[in-house]
Design a protein around this motif. Structure first.
Motif, PDB file in Angstrom:
ATOM      1  N   ALA A  42       5.117  -1.550   3.233  1.00  0.00           N
ATOM      2  CA  ALA A  42       4.378  -0.435   2.631  1.00  0.00           C
ATOM      3  C   ALA A  42       5.313   0.372   1.731  1.00  0.00           C
ATOM      4  CB  ALA A  42       3.802   0.455   3.722  1.00  0.00           C
ATOM      5  N   ARG A  43       4.731   1.046   0.760  1.00  0.00           N
ATOM      6  CA  ARG A  43       5.521   1.931  -0.088  1.00  0.00           C
ATOM      7  C   ARG A  43       5.338   3.336   0.478  1.00  0.00           C
ATOM      8  NH1 ARG A  43       4.195   3.781  -5.974  1.00  0.00           N
ATOM      9  NH2 ARG A  43       5.863   5.311  -6.076  1.00  0.00           N
ATOM     10  N   VAL A  44       6.384   3.874   1.084  1.00  0.00           N
ATOM     11  CA  VAL A  44       6.256   5.141   1.794  1.00  0.00           C
ATOM     12  C   VAL A  44       6.842   6.283   0.967  1.00  0.00           C
ATOM     13  CG1 VAL A  44       6.899   6.417   3.876  1.00  0.00           C
ATOM     14  CG2 VAL A  44       6.331   3.984   4.032  1.00  0.00           C
ATOM     15  N   VAL A  45       6.015   7.305   0.783  1.00  0.00           N
ATOM     16  CA  VAL A  45       6.477   8.526   0.115  1.00  0.00           C
ATOM     17  C   VAL A  45       6.366   9.639   1.143  1.00  0.00           C
ATOM     18  CG1 VAL A  45       6.194  10.046  -1.858  1.00  0.00           C
ATOM     19  CG2 VAL A  45       5.472   7.662  -2.021  1.00  0.00           C
ATOM     20  N   ALA A  46       7.483  10.296   1.429  1.00  0.00           N
ATOM     21  CA  ALA A  46       7.470  11.308   2.489  1.00  0.00           C
ATOM     22  C   ALA A  46       7.704  12.693   1.901  1.00  0.00           C
ATOM     23  CB  ALA A  46       8.547  10.990   3.517  1.00  0.00           C
ATOM     24  N   PHE A  47       7.197  13.686   2.632  1.00  0.00           N
ATOM     25  CA  PHE A  47       7.511  15.065   2.268  1.00  0.00           C
ATOM     26  C   PHE A  47       7.712  15.868   3.546  1.00  0.00           C
ATOM     27  CE2 PHE A  47       6.029  19.465   1.990  1.00  0.00           C
ATOM     28  CZ  PHE A  47       7.021  19.947   1.158  1.00  0.00           C
ATOM     29  N   ARG A  67       0.864  -1.196   0.000  1.00  0.00           N
ATOM     30  CA  ARG A  67       0.000   0.000   0.000  1.00  0.00           C
ATOM     31  C   ARG A  67       0.890   1.232   0.000  1.00  0.00           C
ATOM     32  NH1 ARG A  67      -5.521  -0.838   0.142  1.00  0.00           N
ATOM     33  NH2 ARG A  67      -5.873  -3.053   0.533  1.00  0.00           N
ATOM     34  N   ARG A  68       0.368   2.288  -0.595  1.00  0.00           N
ATOM     35  CA  ARG A  68       1.129   3.531  -0.663  1.00  0.00           C
ATOM     36  C   ARG A  68       0.726   4.423   0.512  1.00  0.00           C
ATOM     37  NH1 ARG A  68       3.305   7.054  -5.409  1.00  0.00           N
ATOM     38  NH2 ARG A  68       3.118   9.081  -4.465  1.00  0.00           N
ATOM     39  N   VAL A  69       1.717   4.811   1.331  1.00  0.00           N
ATOM     40  CA  VAL A  69       1.439   5.668   2.490  1.00  0.00           C
ATOM     41  C   VAL A  69       2.255   6.950   2.355  1.00  0.00           C
ATOM     42  CG1 VAL A  69       1.502   5.867   5.006  1.00  0.00           C
ATOM     43  CG2 VAL A  69       1.066   3.631   3.958  1.00  0.00           C
ATOM     44  N   VAL A  72       1.102  12.908  -1.764  1.00  0.00           N
ATOM     45  CA  VAL A  72      -0.208  12.307  -1.434  1.00  0.00           C
ATOM     46  C   VAL A  72      -0.884  11.672  -2.648  1.00  0.00           C
ATOM     47  CG1 VAL A  72      -0.575  13.930   0.463  1.00  0.00           C
ATOM     48  CG2 VAL A  72      -1.553  14.452  -1.784  1.00  0.00           C
ATOM     49  N   ARG A  73      -0.377  11.967  -3.875  1.00  0.00           N
ATOM     50  CA  ARG A  73      -1.035  11.454  -5.077  1.00  0.00           C
ATOM     51  C   ARG A  73      -1.092   9.921  -5.052  1.00  0.00           C
ATOM     52  NH1 ARG A  73       2.080  13.594  -9.185  1.00  0.00           N
ATOM     53  NH2 ARG A  73       1.126  15.613  -8.778  1.00  0.00           N
ATOM     54  N   GLY A  74      -2.297   9.393  -5.108  1.00  0.00           N
ATOM     55  CA  GLY A  74      -2.488   7.941  -5.162  1.00  0.00           C
ATOM     56  C   GLY A  74      -2.297   7.235  -3.826  1.00  0.00           C
ATOM     57  N   ALA A  75      -2.058   7.987  -2.740  1.00  0.00           N
ATOM     58  CA  ALA A  75      -1.782   7.337  -1.443  1.00  0.00           C
ATOM     59  C   ALA A  75      -3.040   6.676  -0.889  1.00  0.00           C
ATOM     60  CB  ALA A  75      -1.253   8.359  -0.449  1.00  0.00           C
ATOM     61  N   HIS A  76      -2.866   5.469  -0.347  1.00  0.00           N
ATOM     62  CA  HIS A  76      -3.997   4.814   0.308  1.00  0.00           C
ATOM     63  C   HIS A  76      -4.231   5.406   1.693  1.00  0.00           C
ATOM     64  CE1 HIS A  76      -2.567   1.790  -2.672  1.00  0.00           C
ATOM     65  NE2 HIS A  76      -3.846   1.820  -2.940  1.00  0.00           N
ATOM     66  N   ALA A  77      -3.155   5.923   2.277  1.00  0.00           N
ATOM     67  CA  ALA A  77      -3.273   6.575   3.592  1.00  0.00           C
ATOM     68  C   ALA A  77      -2.285   7.727   3.662  1.00  0.00           C
ATOM     69  CB  ALA A  77      -2.979   5.576   4.705  1.00  0.00           C
TER      70      ALA A  77
END
Ligand code: NAD
Length: 466
Positions: A357-362, A324-326, A385-390
């Motif tokens: 999880a696939r984590v994208v941070a900013f 999941r993308r977080v 946040v684009r496409g993030a499940h959470a």
């Protein structure tokens, strides 16, 4: 007439101390052994992100009252007071590493002369002032200079990163500990322009005490702050169980003047370079003396549980978490700094990565990610946040609070919002269609008719309260 001061170690604390002491009229030489840091300082650039620090350093250098060097001999030759601001980072067992203090002791001994007063500003285990004096005396003896008096004053630093210059110049109190009253008064005189306070506000309290007591005040302050946040977080668990709102409860509790409202925010807990390190040091030294400090251990445990709560909550809501993308918004341990040491947001992100999880941070201040973190760093909130499940809000940067709920939800690929810093209005976010989770706020804005108390934590189901 200003005092001549050497500041040994010009990191967060030392660069602020050097700049501030020069700004109140003293002649200061900052000693820094890290070549890259020294080069920055010499070109009047703050070595760390801290509001007002670059301007302060530039003004000091311009006035001729602040100089920077890597040569401790020249600095000690010049100075009468020596402020020690070297790092005491946690070692593998959590206790502070004292290597930099030992190095400093040898340096001081090599150049000490009668009239010098050594001021310890670093946060150090209780008894370090006495230990340091002993180290210096032993080194003097090796050099057949036994006659030189060794005078140590403890002056713990209470500044907060993000408002360090302001805190140094306008502290709530100054603590000076020493066994030589004359030396304590000399250091008090250095602080006089600060102790005088802001016009119309009265003097800043000065606490004069013994060496070890001063050292203990620093640990006790940080232990209390950590415990206070831990208390709010413990209450957040109870609030979720009983269908009550932790923010309202803590606001009301904090209005009691015996308690005060600061540091009562529930969320994903404290972090940073000091609270965890200082608590571990205090707990470790208590155990060394055969005492289990149960309240302090609980403060550490509750803090750890708050971080894990994010992971458990997302694992339940997204089941499964893997792939999941977080989006994690905020990596700095608090707003106003780029410091990620013991950052709750970064820790949560790493835990999510470990679970697949696939984590994208900013983070607006953190522009580089260590590849070992295993996460992707986005250049702005929109791409994070684009496409993030959470989405997890981990740092209370003001720009996160002003995100548009509708836009945020539309750009996501899911609807879970974990507000770890309570920056959003739960009613508005739930009404906008989020599965909104914030510690201790499960009951706020839920649909009428939802189950009553004991409905379960994490906002999955709870009593309604508006
Ligand atoms: P830091 O690591 O940012 O800075 C320490 C600096 O000292 C480094 O730049 C290092 O190169 C230099 N140094 C070490 N030994 C030296 C030597 N012999 N000669 C010259 N330079 C030397 O650490 P910091 O965050 O400034 O913390 C310093 C101390 O103050 C620690 O004990 C810390 O616990 C305490 N403290 C920190 C804060 C904070 O918010 N950062 C607040 C209060 C107290």
């Amino acid at each position: 007439m200003g005092e001549r001061i050497a500041v040994i170690g010009c990191g967060y604390v030392g660069s602020v101390a050097a700049g501030c002491l020069a700004s109140i009229g003293h002649e200061v030489v900052g000693v820094e052994r890290d070549a890259a840091r020294l080069a920055l300082l010499r070109s009047s650039v703050a070595p760390v992100h801290e509001p007002g620090l670059t301007e302060l350093l530039a003004a000091g250098v311009e006035s001729g009252r602040l100089r920077l060097t890597d040569d401790p001999a020249a600095a000690l030759e010049f100075a009468d007071a020596v402020f020690l601001c070297v790092g005491t980072p946690p070692g593998p067992d959590g206790r502070p590493e004292m290597g930099a203090m030992s190095d400093a002791a040898r340096t001081i001994a090599a150049h000490l002369r009668p009239g010098h007063v050594v001021v310890t500003k670093s946060t150090v285990p209780i008894g370090t002032g006495e230990w340091l004096a002993g180290e210096v005396r032993a080194e003097l003896a090796r050099r057949s200079r036994d006659g030189v008096p060794v005078v140590v004053v403890s002056n713990p630093e209470f500044l907060r990163e993000g408002s360090a210059v302001e805190d140094f110049l306008h502290p709530d109190r100054v603590v000076l500990g020493g066994n030589d009253p004359g030396a304590v008064e000399r250091v008090a005189a250095i602080y006089e322009p600060i102790l005088a306070g802001r016009p119309g506000e009265g003097r800043v309290p000065l606490v004069r005490t013994g060496l070890s007591t001063a050292e203990m005040t620093k640990y006790a302050s940080n232990a209390f702050l950590a415990t206070k946040i831990g208390f709010a977080n413990e209450m957040s668990r109870l609030c979720d169980l009983f269908g009550t709102d932790v923010a309202t409860v803590m606001d009301a509790v904090g209005l009691d003047r015996r308690i005060g409202g600061a540091f009562l925010e529930a969320g994903i807990g404290w972090g940073g370079s000091c609270l965890g390190k200082d608590l571990a040091a205090l707990v470790g030294s208590a155990r060394d003396r055969g005492y289990e400090p149960r309240l302090l251990e609980a403060a550490v445990g509750v803090n750890e549980a708050q971080r894990q709560q994010v992971v458990d909550s997302l694992a339940g809501l997204l089941a499964p978490l893997a792939h999941r993308r977080v989006a994690v918004l905020g990596l700095a341990f608090k707003p106003g700094t780029d410091d990620v040491r013991d950052s709750p947001g970064l820790d949560v992100a790493k835990r999510l990565v470990l679970l697949g999880a696939r984590v994208v941070a900013f983070d607006p201040m953190v522009r580089e990610a260590d590849p070992r973190w295993g996460l992707e760093l986005a250049g702005d909130v929109t791409s994070a946040v684009r496409g993030a499940h959470a989405v997890v809000v981990a740092t209370a940067w003001p720009e996160f609070a002003s995100l548009d709920a509708g836009e945020l939800l539309r750009s996501m690929g899911g609807d879970v919002l974990f507000d770890g810093r309570n920056v959003f209005d739960p009613v508005a976010m739930r009404a906008a269609g989020f599965r909104y989770v914030s510690p201790g706020r499960a009951a706020v804005g839920d649909a009428p008719g939802a189950p009553g108390p004991f409905a379960g934590a994490f906002g999955l189901a709870a009593a309604h309260e508006h």
